[in-house]
Design an enzyme around this catalytic site. Structure first.
Site, PDB file in Angstrom:
ATOM      1  N   ARG A 190       8.385   3.518  11.643  1.00 35.47           N
ATOM      2  CA  ARG A 190       9.696   2.604  10.571  1.00 35.47           C
ATOM      3  C   ARG A 190      11.322   2.308  11.369  1.00 35.47           C
ATOM      4  NH1 ARG A 190       9.487   8.583   7.868  1.00 35.47           N
ATOM      5  NH2 ARG A 190       6.930   8.094   7.739  1.00 35.47           N
TER       6      ARG A 190
ATOM      7  N   SER B 108       6.234   7.567  13.164  1.00 35.01           N
ATOM      8  CA  SER B 108       5.918   5.558  12.190  1.00 35.01           C
ATOM      9  C   SER B 108       7.135   5.258  13.053  1.00 35.01           C
ATOM     10  CB  SER B 108       6.425   6.075  11.112  1.00 35.01           C
ATOM     11  OG  SER B 108       8.067   5.717  10.974  1.00 35.01           O
TER      12      SER B 108
ATOM     13  N   ARG C 117      -1.371  12.520   9.940  1.00 34.25           N
ATOM     14  CA  ARG C 117      -0.299  13.043  10.336  1.00 34.25           C
ATOM     15  C   ARG C 117      -0.334  14.036   9.437  1.00 34.25           C
ATOM     16  NH1 ARG C 117       3.211   7.961  11.488  1.00 34.25           N
ATOM     17  NH2 ARG C 117       2.287   7.163  13.015  1.00 34.25           N
TER      18      ARG C 117
ATOM     19  N   ASP D 103       3.911  -0.941  12.013  1.00 36.76           N
ATOM     20  CA  ASP D 103       3.282   0.065  11.594  1.00 36.76           C
ATOM     21  C   ASP D 103       2.907   1.030  13.045  1.00 36.76           C
ATOM     22  OD1 ASP D 103       2.576   2.064   8.462  1.00 36.76           O
ATOM     23  OD2 ASP D 103       0.831   2.380  10.124  1.00 36.76           O
TER      24      ASP D 103
ATOM     25  N   ASP E 176       0.920  -1.448  -0.045  1.00 34.07           N
ATOM     26  CA  ASP E 176      -0.499   0.447  -0.321  1.00 34.07           C
ATOM     27  C   ASP E 176       1.082   1.309  -0.029  1.00 34.07           C
ATOM     28  OD1 ASP E 176       0.812  -0.685   2.492  1.00 34.07           O
ATOM     29  OD2 ASP E 176      -0.685  -0.115   3.457  1.00 34.07           O
ATOM     30  N   HIS E 177       2.218   1.041   0.316  1.00 39.24           N
ATOM     31  CA  HIS E 177       2.504   2.822   0.857  1.00 39.24           C
ATOM     32  C   HIS E 177       3.201   3.018  -0.855  1.00 39.24           C
ATOM     33  CE1 HIS E 177       2.727   2.119   5.230  1.00 39.24           C
ATOM     34  NE2 HIS E 177       2.642   3.542   5.547  1.00 39.24           N
TER      35      HIS E 177
HETATM   36  C1  MIC Z   1       2.959   6.749   8.654  1.00 38.10           C
HETATM   37  O1  MIC Z   1       2.243   6.192   8.776  1.00 38.10           O
HETATM   38  O2  MIC Z   1       4.317   7.558   8.818  1.00 38.10           O
HETATM   39  C2  MIC Z   1       3.514   4.827   7.868  1.00 38.10           C
HETATM   40  C3  MIC Z   1       4.339   5.504   6.899  1.00 38.10           C
HETATM   41  O3  MIC Z   1       2.648   4.340   7.557  1.00 38.10           O
HETATM   42  C4  MIC Z   1       4.743   4.340   9.070  1.00 38.10           C
HETATM   43  C5  MIC Z   1       5.286   3.096   8.779  1.00 38.10           C
HETATM   44  C6  MIC Z   1       6.624   3.859   7.636  1.00 38.10           C
HETATM   45  O4  MIC Z   1       7.360   4.566   7.977  1.00 38.10           O
HETATM   46  O5  MIC Z   1       7.157   2.858   7.071  1.00 38.10           O
HETATM   47  C7  MIC Z   1       4.226   4.492  10.572  1.00 38.10           C
HETATM   48  O6  MIC Z   1       3.298   4.980  11.076  1.00 38.10           O
HETATM   49  O7  MIC Z   1       4.340   3.476  11.085  1.00 38.10           O
HETATM   50 FE1  SF4 Z   2      -0.366   4.368   5.205  1.00 38.31          FE
HETATM   51 FE2  SF4 Z   2       0.515   5.234   6.991  1.00 38.31          FE
HETATM   52 FE3  SF4 Z   2      -0.850   7.064   5.945  1.00 38.31          FE
HETATM   53 FE4  SF4 Z   2      -2.388   5.036   7.113  1.00 38.31          FE
HETATM   54  S1  SF4 Z   2      -1.381   6.733   8.117  1.00 38.31           S
HETATM   55  S2  SF4 Z   2      -2.638   6.274   4.743  1.00 38.31           S
HETATM   56  S3  SF4 Z   2      -0.887   3.332   6.280  1.00 38.31           S
HETATM   57  S4  SF4 Z   2       0.933   5.978   5.260  1.00 38.31           S
END
Ligand code: MIC
Ligand code: SF4
Length: 753
Positions: free
Chosen positions: A645, A643, A448, A160, A95-96
């Site tokens: 990550r 996140s 976010r 995540d 999805d990312h």
């Molecule tokens: C996000 O919303 O920042 C992400 C991308 O989903 C991350 C995960 C990532 O950095 O791959 C998260 O929230 O954990």
């Molecule tokens: Fe994707 Fe993270 Fe955004 Fe949700 S918050 S849509 S998991 S990047």
């Protein structure tokens, strides 16, 4: 039939006796959170009372979920663990890595081409190790989990931070780094410090413009981005049972933005309705059989102060819609105050784009309510002023809302429908003109809004709101438009008011989908080959990190003293860098490039102590590495917020940073650092941050006697020959100290096979 129904049965079989054992020992009524935690201990029935905020506890989660951007690293680690198959049901979701540029079909085709190597890798690893694989276009991990896997009373982890979304179905779902996921998939216990409990009592009922999103926008304003740290938030009260299950999901989803370990709600009729509507009557029937265990004991909700560490009460009947931001999700402004507040701050009030969807707000209810506003554009002869985009959370939602005419309604206001993926939420958005870095405002229903997160432009003021407020604001084109009171001028020059949004919790014709995008793993994957090309720029097999050298660390350089907010987006940016999530060396070129250097207020410009010049952070660190020198990173509060990550911990580890010393950490990042064999330390006196100077070198002492609860000492050697010696606290337990000694947790699993 639901996935993994046998596993769910087992969880429910064990639950009553495990809860009884805990209740007996603790000697008082239990909250839902405690019931779920105590029924998921590795040891089975509990033998001790765990102290909230203090005891480290081993848990046995029921399942693991991973998204493509983090799964690569999690699975590269799992491949090293030498296990033939995952020990608990696990899934991967693509999805990312799908960029939002033109519209769903073309963007998806492009992603399938561009990231083919990564998708093929994830698909074959999944096939080999017994992991369910959701193809690109199937949807966003958290929406797919809510629709298919979440179950009341269950416990899951996911790579995540928004894994917490599954709290909407009464789970304890927790975001972790890939190394934690790797442990659980390898059959090892998962360790968590027993959380504190925050109770949120919801009274009244949402109505009119207010939505579940406003509950969490308001709570974020109360608790701030740090307020939930180390705590699980449990929502209860008539306001909770009056709300849809997907609305509860939205609230839990954004619990990540207050740093909460997770959030949850007790099992109720709304959850039962959702389970049945999503083809899981079998889970609903099982849950009904253990209903009393899937919510707190009544006394806890009657006298919450006695059972929770903190209690917040909100009356939903009085709740006003909120708009949070810019640049941080906890800056909450009630919609009636936005005019004043925006003017006082000089925020651009012209809204250029409204974006709805994402894992936070993609439910049928959300979309139907937003569509009820979009419909009024034609009915009232209005013109939508801002651009408008939708990223549906799953193919099932997309298919159903298309069938029910909502997509058509959105198209009529000029909307672009992007692929069922993260897209703009994670900076995978080709926004025309963003490269000019102009000051501008956008509004979205995501979670976010850190600087540059959506479009890479640090001057984009991104505001977070519910899908209905986002839609109304996009129609008006103004941040300071209050749809509850203000009118708009239509094409005939008349003043018209938008009617309150209306919608449906669940589709009256039921959900439908043609191809949900699921691929089941091979029954026996032992013959499946996983190939990683040694010349790939996207994937790189991992080499074990070196073990600790057995002595104190002397002569460490200062890499950066970061100032202010330093989220994982600052440490390891997403957007264009997502491509390198499976290649540690390549992604390390983004290390800390967003962090602000306290000595010159610039991003990605630090002094190279070897030659006195200023250069990019990763470059300087690579020079230290080449010279055989190590370094430390210094930061302020809630370092690593955001996140899950683990790249934000692996990159510094890979490039030779040994310690990260900050005023405080966000939970997942702190654990990620520990897991990778780094030293995650906090200033015993926060003011000591001010002692750190640009040319300092450090000796980190006490490592040969590294013990839980015992501070380490840092000698700061200043350039003028003076020194300061300060204490550095840490939260390492015995096991985590072992990880440090071994050079990372994975080295221990590897040894044990
Ligand atoms: C996000 O919303 O920042 C992400 C991308 O989903 C991350 C995960 C990532 O950095 O791959 C998260 O929230 O954990
Ligand atoms: Fe994707 Fe993270 Fe955004 Fe949700 S918050 S849509 S998991 S990047």
């Amino acid at each position: 039939m639901a996935f993994d129904i046998e596993m769910i049965k087992k969880v429910y079989e064990n639950m009553p006796s495990r809860i009884e054992a805990a209740r007996k020992l603790i000697g008082k009524p239990l909250t839902l959170t405690e019931k779920i935690l105590y029924s998921h201990l590795t040891e089975g029935n509990t033998s001790s009372i765990y102290e909230r905020g203090n005891s480290y506890v081993d848990f046995a989660p029921d399942r693991v979920a991973m998204q493509d951007a983090t799964a690569q690293m999690a699975l590269l680690q799992f491949m090293q663990a030498g296990r033939p198959k995952v020990a608990v049901p696990s899934t991967v979701h693509c999805d990312h890595l799908i960029n939002a540029k033109i519209e769903a079909k073309q963007d998806l085709a492009f992603a399938n081409e561009e990231s083919k190597e990564v998708f093929d890798f994830l698909s074959s690893v999944s096939n080999k190790y017994g992991i369910g694989f959701w193809k690109p276009g199937a949807g966003i991990i958290h929406q797919v989990v809510l629709e298919n896997y979440a179950f009341p009373g269950g416990m899951m982890i996911g790579t995540d931070s928004h894994t917490v979304n599954a709290g909407g179905l009464g789970m304890l779902a927790i975001g972790v780094g890939g190394a934690d996921a790797c442990d659980v998939m390898a059959g090892l216990p998962w360790e968590l410090k027993f959380p504190k409990l925050i109770g949120v009592k919801l009274t009244g009922k949402l109505s009119g413009w207010a939505s579940p999103k406003d509950v969490i926008l308001k709570v974020a304003g109360i608790l701030t981005v740090k307020g939930g740290t180390g705590a699980i938030v449990e929502y209860f009260g008539e306001g909770a049972t009056n709300m849809s299950c997907t609305g509860k999901g939205t609230i839990c989803n954004m619990g990540a933005e207050i740093g909460a370990t997770t959030s949850t709600f007790g099992y109720d009729d709304s959850m039962e309705r959702y389970l049945r509507a999503t083809g899981r009557a079998d889970v609903a029937d099982l849950a009904n059989g253990v209903r009393e265990h899937l919510t707190a004991d009544a006394e806890c909700y009657a006298n919450p102060e006695l059972y929770f560490d903190q209690v917040i009460e909100l009356n939903l009947s009085e709740l006003e819609p909120h708009i949070n931001g810019p640049f941080t999700p906890d800056l909450a402004t009630p919609i009636s105050k936005m005019k004043e507040v925006a003017a006082a701050h000089g925020w651009p009030t012209n809204i250029e784009v409204g974006l709805i969807g994402s894992c936070t707000n993609s439910s049928y209810e959300d979309i139907s309510r937003a569509a009820s506003l979009a419909k009024q554009v034609a009915d009232k002869n209005l013109k939508t002023k801002a651009e408008f985009t939708i990223t549906p959370g799953s193919e099932q939602v997309r298919y159903t809302i298309e069938r029910d005419g909502f997509i058509d309604t959105f198209h009529k206001i000029g909307a672009t429908v992007f692929a069922n993926a993260c897209g703009p939420c994670i900076g995978m958005w080709t926004r025309m003109g963003a490269e000019k870095k102009e000051k501008n405002s956008i509004i979205h229903s995501f979670n976010r809004n850190f600087a540059a997160r959506q479009d890479g432009n640090p001057n984009t003021h991104a505001f977070v709101a519910s899908p209905e407020i986002t839609t109304a604001i996009a129609i008006s084109g103004r941040l300071d438009f209050n749809p509850l009171t203000d009118t708009l001028t239509n094409e005939n020059g008349e003043q018209v008011k938008l009617d309150e949004p209306t919608g449906m919790e669940l589709p009256s014709k039921g959900f439908a989908v043609e191809d949900a995008g699921y691929q089941a793993p091979a029954a026996d994957g032992s013959g499946v080959q996983v190939n990683v090309s040694p010349t790939s720029s996207r994937l790189q097999l991992l080499d074990p990190f070196a073990a600790w050298e057995g002595k104190d660390l002397m002569g460490l350089r200062l890499l950066i003293k970061a100032k202010g907010k330093c989220t994982t987006d600052h440490i390891s940016m997403a957007g264009p860098w997502l491509k390198f999530r499976g290649h540690l060396d390549n992604i390390s070129n983004n290390m800390l490039i967003g962090a602000i250097n306290a000595f010159n207020d610039k991003a990605n410009s630090v002094k190279n102590q070897l030659n006195g010049t200023y250069d990019e952070v990763p470059k300087v660190q690579r020079m230290y590495k080449a010279a055989g020198e190590y370094s430390i990173v210094v930061g302020e509060e809630n370092y690593g917020e955001g996140s899950s990550r683990e790249h934000a911990a692996m990159e510094p580890r890979h490039l030779g940073v040994r310690a990260v010393l900050v005023k405080s950490f966000a939970r997942i990042h702190e654990t990620n650092l520990k897991k990778q064999g780094m030293l995650a330390l906090t200033f015993a006196n926060k003011e000591d941050y001010d002692l750190i100077q640009e040319d300092d070198k450090f000796n980190l002492l006490g490592l040969t006697d590294f013990k839980p609860g015992k501070a380490l000492r840092l000698v700061i050697n200043h350039k003028n020959g003076t020194t300061d010696t300060i204490n550095c606290n840490h939260t390492y337990n015995e096991q985590q100290i072992e990880w440090f000694r071994a050079g990372g947790a994975l080295n221990i699993i590897r040894k044990s096979i």
